[in-house]
Design a protein around this motif. Structure first.
Motif, PDB file in Angstrom:
ATOM      1  N   UNK A 273      -0.423   2.386   8.559  1.00 31.82           N
ATOM      2  CA  UNK A 273      -0.867   3.257   9.658  1.00 31.82           C
ATOM      3  C   UNK A 273       0.294   3.577  10.605  1.00 31.82           C
ATOM      4  N   UNK A 274       1.053   2.523  10.978  1.00 29.25           N
ATOM      5  CA  UNK A 274       2.163   2.752  11.919  1.00 29.25           C
ATOM      6  C   UNK A 274       3.279   3.573  11.260  1.00 29.25           C
TER       7      UNK A 274
ATOM      8  N   UNK B 142       7.592   0.639   8.057  1.00 24.55           N
ATOM      9  CA  UNK B 142       8.176  -0.033   9.213  1.00 24.55           C
ATOM     10  C   UNK B 142       8.353  -1.502   8.857  1.00 24.55           C
ATOM     11  N   UNK B 143       9.299  -2.089   9.453  1.00 28.47           N
ATOM     12  CA  UNK B 143       9.624  -3.459   9.053  1.00 28.47           C
ATOM     13  C   UNK B 143       9.725  -4.353  10.285  1.00 28.47           C
ATOM     14  N   UNK B 144       8.934  -5.423  10.253  1.00 28.40           N
ATOM     15  CA  UNK B 144       9.047  -6.385  11.365  1.00 28.40           C
ATOM     16  C   UNK B 144       9.770  -7.614  10.873  1.00 28.40           C
TER      17      UNK B 144
ATOM     18  N   UNK C 219       1.980   7.098  11.466  1.00 31.80           N
ATOM     19  CA  UNK C 219       1.961   7.745  12.777  1.00 31.80           C
ATOM     20  C   UNK C 219       3.363   7.911  13.343  1.00 31.80           C
ATOM     21  N   UNK C 220       4.347   7.204  12.774  1.00 37.23           N
ATOM     22  CA  UNK C 220       5.719   7.392  13.239  1.00 37.23           C
ATOM     23  C   UNK C 220       6.560   8.195  12.256  1.00 37.23           C
TER      24      UNK C 220
ATOM     25  N   UNK D 134       7.544   7.583   9.351  1.00 31.70           N
ATOM     26  CA  UNK D 134       8.586   6.829   8.633  1.00 31.70           C
ATOM     27  C   UNK D 134       8.110   6.423   7.259  1.00 31.70           C
TER      28      UNK D 134
ATOM     29  N   UNK E 101       3.552  -4.832  16.534  1.00 31.34           N
ATOM     30  CA  UNK E 101       3.808  -3.393  16.485  1.00 31.34           C
ATOM     31  C   UNK E 101       4.169  -2.806  17.851  1.00 31.34           C
TER      32      UNK E 101
ATOM     33  N   UNK F  88       6.768  -0.289  18.428  1.00 27.01           N
ATOM     34  CA  UNK F  88       6.493   1.093  18.009  1.00 27.01           C
ATOM     35  C   UNK F  88       5.529   1.790  18.966  1.00 27.01           C
ATOM     36  N   UNK F  89       4.418   1.094  19.240  1.00 26.52           N
ATOM     37  CA  UNK F  89       3.394   1.648  20.128  1.00 26.52           C
ATOM     38  C   UNK F  89       2.689   0.485  20.804  1.00 26.52           C
TER      39      UNK F  89
ATOM     40  N   UNK G 220      -5.676  -6.261  12.663  1.00 27.02           N
ATOM     41  CA  UNK G 220      -4.230  -6.154  12.422  1.00 27.02           C
ATOM     42  C   UNK G 220      -3.587  -4.914  13.060  1.00 27.02           C
ATOM     43  N   UNK G 221      -4.386  -3.849  13.287  1.00 25.93           N
ATOM     44  CA  UNK G 221      -3.835  -2.645  13.919  1.00 25.93           C
ATOM     45  C   UNK G 221      -3.377  -2.926  15.347  1.00 25.93           C
TER      46      UNK G 221
ATOM     47  N   UNK H 137     -11.969  -2.349   6.235  1.00 25.97           N
ATOM     48  CA  UNK H 137     -11.233  -3.570   6.570  1.00 25.97           C
ATOM     49  C   UNK H 137     -11.380  -3.898   8.043  1.00 25.97           C
ATOM     50  N   UNK H 138     -10.873  -5.065   8.377  1.00 23.32           N
ATOM     51  CA  UNK H 138     -10.831  -5.445   9.785  1.00 23.32           C
ATOM     52  C   UNK H 138      -9.809  -4.558  10.508  1.00 23.32           C
TER      53      UNK H 138
ATOM     54  N   UNK I  61       0.849  -1.197   0.000  1.00 14.40           N
ATOM     55  CA  UNK I  61       0.000   0.000   0.000  1.00 14.40           C
ATOM     56  C   UNK I  61       0.883   1.245   0.000  1.00 14.40           C
TER      57      UNK I  61
ATOM     58  N   UNK J 103      -5.826  -5.701   4.961  1.00 14.61           N
ATOM     59  CA  UNK J 103      -5.988  -5.182   6.324  1.00 14.61           C
ATOM     60  C   UNK J 103      -4.618  -5.069   7.001  1.00 14.61           C
ATOM     61  N   UNK J 104      -3.760  -6.073   6.800  1.00 10.35           N
ATOM     62  CA  UNK J 104      -2.430  -6.038   7.418  1.00 10.35           C
ATOM     63  C   UNK J 104      -1.543  -4.964   6.777  1.00 10.35           C
TER      64      UNK J 104
ATOM     65  N   UNK K 273      -2.549  -2.291   5.472  1.00 11.50           N
ATOM     66  CA  UNK K 273      -3.081  -1.013   5.929  1.00 11.50           C
ATOM     67  C   UNK K 273      -2.611  -0.690   7.346  1.00 11.50           C
ATOM     68  N   UNK K 274      -2.595  -1.717   8.195  1.00 13.60           N
ATOM     69  CA  UNK K 274      -2.135  -1.507   9.570  1.00 13.60           C
ATOM     70  C   UNK K 274      -0.670  -1.083   9.566  1.00 13.60           C
ATOM     71  N   UNK K 275       0.119  -1.733   8.727  1.00 12.61           N
ATOM     72  CA  UNK K 275       1.542  -1.411   8.660  1.00 12.61           C
ATOM     73  C   UNK K 275       1.737   0.011   8.119  1.00 12.61           C
TER      74      UNK K 275
END
Lengths: 454, 213
Positions: A442-443, A452-454, A446-447, A449, B151, B154-155, B145-146, B141-142, A327, A435-436, A438-440
């Protein structure tokens, strides 16, 4: 003023079911509206013209008008235009006998009609969908459609005479179900409404009556109705319905009893009918109509609709292919404040072109989510290749700076991504991947960057 | 209406069988779902309707909440909390326990009417509207995952999203307090409308539901 008056005239002609006059006057008004770039009015003209051609059985003209109507609707259409477009599009699909597409289009028209509270069109569409579903042999759904049509019809305080457009669907439904009582009831109301009006409906009513009597086992009567319908359709040069009659005659072996069998065959043979190329009017996909993405989808062929991307991703996952869901998001609020909306649109366009250019070096498919955001699925790419792509994108995108009096401004860019292997096997699906990702994203946002990489 | 749903997003712990039943109804009864606004089509809307359907068709004693989701979806949780307090006519309530299709229709109409009512109230104040619209952007979406533990470095949790939800939930409670009676009329109207449509297609509700004289 001139155009508004002409449109008003068209509207009233249409309301009174004077379809021939609608065609005569509509063909005068339409070019003027286009010339003066009054696209709202042009869309109304297209709508009346297409409807009138359809009701008159001039299917080739109907098809031509629909092609143009769609293009304009795509760019300038509002909800109301889309509602009528889908209604007419479903009729077009019935003509080319693609009943699945017809049902889908009718549903979309109903959604808009509910949303805009256009009760007449809700009723007409539910009648039509009942007829389409009964043709698909989905009898329970068809019954629900018919019950809903009646329910909404009973709840309308005042209805226009144009509601008769749905009665052909109702007649076809009851005829196919062999329900004589309800058929006659609708027919009586229908005839009363169109009394003394010169319409082409009598041929269609006879055609429906022929199907009814056929389903009731009254072959002799059925042939008489078919013959009457044949003569009227012949007069109207309504080839599509003549073909329908021929199909029934052949399927039910009525050839010996029907006195015009040879003549009918000749007419169809000599009609040199070119099959309607339905692909000219093809974008029944909802997301093509979303304002933000339509321009990009047209210009870039590899940008595909969400429906298609879901199909492709699910297919790839079933075949155990691995893929990255990626994304991106460009944050342009600040630049929009300083430079204005149009400037930002152009800037986003350039940024998108960069993404497009680099991403399609790989086996990728893109779905544009909004002007600022998009998602891509990239297949068969290794982790190192993927990060190389990210670096490439970062470098190119960050070079697209804007210059202001206060100095250089960079466009904040964020990425979010996930590889299908990172999800448990059973959970990997289009929805989960996006969804995942998008979450990544989002972080990353908000940071502040890039990603971000896990 | 989107039928591909993950039961882990539901506010209750439900069985696969229940989810399948719901998904099957989305297909069978799709002509009823056309009243839902086209533009608002989203993943979470289907989950909302699943939640409402489950909560009105099962007695409270048989429902088990998914505690994790009360944290992930506090807004939906609050709305379900409000719905629980709104009265339903007794014969309809009895019928709802017996008849999933009626419950499905009621869930659609309840969602539609309440969403419309609340959206209008949220739009009164510009600032609230902004937050409400911002939260809606997450509805495709769901949200699970957030809250993924990966994560944490980070937070601890997605703070911005959580604050947004918190603001909207607070406003919802204000709206509930201020418009308690109109809200309950809206709810009643939704169930009346759904019942009428149901009766027009499938026959009288008291055929099985134990209408109380």
């Amino acid at each position: 003023m001139i155009i508004s008056n002409q449109i008003e005239h068209l509207k009233n002609l249409y309301k009174d079911l004077k379809f021939l006059e609608v065609i005569q006057f509509g063909t005068i008004t339409l070019p003027i509206t286009l010339q003066e770039k009054r696209y709202d009015d042009a869309l109304i003209c297209y709508q009346y013209l297409a409807s009138a051609y359809y009701e008159n059985g001039s299917y080739e003209n109907f098809h031509v008008v629909m092609t143009e109507y769609e293009k304009l609707c795509l760019t300038y259409g509002k909800d109301e235009n889309k509602m009528y477009f889908y209604y007419l599009y479903s009729l077009l699909q019935v003509i080319v006998r693609d009943f699945d597409a017809a049902v889908e289009a009718t549903k979309k028209s109903i959604k808009y009609a509910h949303f805009l509270k256009y009760h007449d069109l809700i009723v007409v569409n539910y009648y039509n969908i009942a007829a389409q579903l009964v043709h698909k042999k989905e009898l329970e759904k068809a019954r629900i459609g018919m019950s809903l049509a009646k329910f909404y019809k009973n709840n309308i305080c005042e209805s226009n005479i144009t509601i008769v457009r749905g009665y052909i669907g109702a007649l076809y439904y009851f005829a196919t179900m062999g329900n004589n009582e309800e058929f006659q009831e609708v027919k009586q109301v229908f005839l009363k409404l169109i009394k003394d009006r010169q319409t082409f409906y009598d041929a269609k009513i006879s055609f429906a009556e022929a199907i009814l009597t056929l389903n009731l086992g009254q072959l002799e009567e059925s042939v008489i109705f078919f013959e009457y319908a044949y003569l009227r359709f012949k007069e109207q040069q309504n080839i599509m319905f003549l073909i329908n009659i021929e199909e029934y005659i052949n399927n039910f072996n009525l050839g010996d009893k029907f006195q015009y069998t040879k003549e009918l065959r000749e007419i169809i043979k000599n009609s040199h009918r070119k099959p309607l190329d339905i692909n000219n009017v093809k974008s029944v996909l909802s997301d093509l109509f979303e304002d933000d993405t339509s321009t990009l989808s047209i210009k870039y062929p590899n940008v595909i609709s969400k429906e298609l991307i879901v199909q492709h991703v699910e297919h790839a996952l079933q075949n155990n292919e691995t893929l990255y869901c990626f994304h991106w998001c460009f944050i342009t609020d600040e630049i929009e404040e300083l430079f204005g909306k149009l400037f930002v649109e152009q800037l986003l366009f350039t940024l998108f072109e960069t993404v497009y250019h680099f991403i399609f070096k790989h086996n990728a498919e893109v779905n544009v989510l909004s002007k600022n955001e998009g998602e891509a699925f990239i297949r068969g790419i290794s982790e190192s290749e993927f990060f190389e792509l990210l670096m490439e994108l970062e470098e190119k995108l960050q070079s697209k700076v804007v210059h202001s009096k206060m100095g250089i401004l960079e466009v904040p860019i964020h990425f979010g991504f996930i590889h299908s292997n990172q999800l448990p096997e059973k959970q990997a699906s289009y929805e989960q991947l996006t969804a995942h990702a998008d979450a990544s994203l989002y972080y990353a946002k908000s940071h502040g960057q890039l990603y971000i990489y896990n | 209406m989107q039928a591909k749903l993950d039961k882990s997003d539901c506010m209750f712990l439900i069985s696969d069988e229940k989810l399948n039943q719901f998904q099957q109804m989305i297909d069978e009864l799709d002509l009823f779902t056309l009243v839902l606004p086209f533009v608002e089509e989203s993943y979470q809307r289907s989950i909302w309707i699943l939640d409402i359907w489950y909560s009105i068709s099962n007695e409270e004693i048989n429902r088990i909440s998914n505690p994790e989701n009360t944290m992930i979806y506090p807004y939906r949780n609050s709305i379900l909390g409000i719905i629980k307090t709104l009265p339903i006519k007794r014969y309809i309530q009895l019928a709802l326990y017996e008849n999933e299709r009626l419950a499905f229709l009621c869930a659609i109409y309840i969602y539609n009417e309440l969403d419309d009512f609340i959206s209008k109230k949220m739009a009164i104040k510009e600032e609230v509207k902004e937050n409400f619209d911002a939260l809606k952007k997450y509805s495709n979406k769901s949200l699970r995952p957030f809250f993924d533990s990966k994560y944490i470095e980070y937070e601890n949790y997605p703070k911005k999203l959580a604050m947004l939800q918190n603001t909207v939930v607070n406003e919802l409670h204000e709206i509930h307090k201020k418009y308690e009676i109109p809200l309950s009329w809206t709810f009643e109207k939704a169930i009346d409308d759904a019942s009428k449509v149901y009766e027009a297609v499938f026959g009288l509700i008291n055929d099985w539901g134990g209408r109380v004289p």
